[in-house]
Design a protein around this motif. Structure first.
Motif, short mmCIF file in Angstrom:
data_model
loop_
_atom_site.label_atom_id
_atom_site.label_comp_id
_atom_site.label_asym_id
_atom_site.label_seq_id
_atom_site.Cartn_x
_atom_site.Cartn_y
_atom_site.Cartn_z
N VAL A 64 0.84 -1.20 0.00
CA VAL A 64 0.00 0.00 0.00
C VAL A 64 0.87 1.25 0.00
O VAL A 64 0.59 2.22 -0.72
N ALA A 65 1.95 1.26 0.78
CA ALA A 65 2.85 2.42 0.80
C ALA A 65 3.44 2.68 -0.58
O ALA A 65 3.58 3.83 -1.00
N ALA A 66 3.76 1.61 -1.31
CA ALA A 66 4.30 1.77 -2.66
C ALA A 66 3.24 2.27 -3.63
O ALA A 66 3.57 2.93 -4.62
N GLN A 67 1.98 1.98 -3.36
CA GLN A 67 0.89 2.39 -4.26
C GLN A 67 0.41 3.82 -4.01
O GLN A 67 -0.24 4.40 -4.87
N ILE A 68 0.71 4.39 -2.87
CA ILE A 68 0.18 5.71 -2.51
C ILE A 68 0.50 6.78 -3.55
O ILE A 68 -0.39 7.57 -3.91
N MET A 154 -9.59 -4.18 5.26
CA MET A 154 -9.55 -2.71 5.30
C MET A 154 -8.67 -2.14 4.20
O MET A 154 -9.05 -1.21 3.49
N MET A 155 -7.47 -2.70 4.05
CA MET A 155 -6.55 -2.17 3.04
C MET A 155 -7.01 -2.51 1.63
O MET A 155 -6.81 -1.74 0.71
N GLY A 156 -7.64 -3.66 1.48
CA GLY A 156 -8.13 -4.07 0.17
C GLY A 156 -9.26 -3.19 -0.34
O GLY A 156 -9.46 -3.07 -1.55
N LEU A 157 -9.98 -2.55 0.58
CA LEU A 157 -11.10 -1.68 0.18
C LEU A 157 -10.64 -0.51 -0.69
O LEU A 157 -11.42 0.03 -1.46
N TRP A 158 -9.40 -0.10 -0.56
CA TRP A 158 -8.92 1.01 -1.38
C TRP A 158 -8.83 0.62 -2.84
O TRP A 158 -8.80 1.48 -3.71
N PHE A 159 -8.73 -0.68 -3.10
CA PHE A 159 -8.53 -1.14 -4.46
C PHE A 159 -9.77 -1.81 -5.05
O PHE A 159 -9.98 -1.76 -6.26
N LEU A 162 -15.00 -5.37 -3.07
CA LEU A 162 -15.31 -6.77 -2.75
C LEU A 162 -14.56 -7.27 -1.52
O LEU A 162 -14.87 -8.33 -1.00
N TRP A 163 -13.55 -6.53 -1.06
CA TRP A 163 -12.77 -6.95 0.10
C TRP A 163 -13.52 -6.73 1.41
O TRP A 163 -13.14 -7.28 2.44
N PHE A 164 -14.57 -5.94 1.42
CA PHE A 164 -15.25 -5.58 2.66
C PHE A 164 -15.70 -6.77 3.51
O PHE A 164 -15.58 -6.73 4.73
#
Length: 189
Positions: A64-68, A154-159, A162-164
């Motif tokens: 996630v840090a790399a994707q920000i 939680m982190m998958g929700l940014w992408f 369906l991760w919820f």
């Protein structure tokens, strides 16, 4: 008072930090200092679950840090119970929350290495201490797994929305495992 490393009264055991020896020979451990070191070993499943529950959130936090830098300036950072977004914010706001959860998961994994310091609601004695240690460490293993599943959700929700459901799966696993291990704690007396 004797020098055999045990006490024969509760007050002496507390004062010296040694086990209390009952008349039948049973040792009771009233203080953390008086408790024996753990000698049990976790089964391969529990060891694997602990490793996975630490590795996955760490790797996901790094990802996630790399994707920000490639994310929008405003991303979903708060969700209602049904998974709908009810607040947007900086990707860094969400990252620091995720990193905090990851640090807690690592902290629980470290704490699981020291079952002697746990505050047990039952009396620890020579016949149950290792079983109680193992039960407590297994409880922390499953708690960590549940938190890791929630962190992935939680982190998958940014992408992908369906991760919820993973958040709910983690909460359910946390509740079920806590009931199971706390119930077993009182059965291991």
């Amino acid at each position: 008072m004797t020098d055999d490393g045990v006490a024969y009264s509760y007050q002496e055991a507390m004062r010296r930090g040694v086990p209390l020896q009952e008349p039948d020979g049973t040792l009771i451990y009233p203080t953390t200092r008086s408790r024996p070191k753990p000698t049990f070993t976790l089964d391969p499943l529990d060891r694997a679950l602990m490793a996975i529950s630490v590795a996955v959130p760490v790797m996901l936090t790094v990802f996630v840090a790399a994707q920000i830098p490639m994310m929008d300036q405003q991303v979903p950072v708060h969700f209602s119970w049904d998974g709908t977004v009810n607040r947007y914010g900086s990707p860094w706001e969400g990252f620091w929350t995720a990193a905090g959860v990851t640090v807690m998961i690592i902290g629980i994994a470290v704490l699981a290495k020291y079952p002697r310091v746990f505050n047990n609601p039952v009396e620890l004695n020579s016949s149950n201490v290792q079983q109680q240690y193992k039960n407590a460490v297994q409880m922390l293993t499953w708690l960590n797994l549940a938190m890791a599943i929630m962190a992935v959700g939680m982190m998958g929700l940014w992408f992908e929305p369906l991760w919820f459901p993973l958040v709910w799966v983690g909460l359910a696993l946390m509740g079920v495992s806590m009931v199971f291990f706390i119930r077993r704690l009182f059965m291991l007396r």
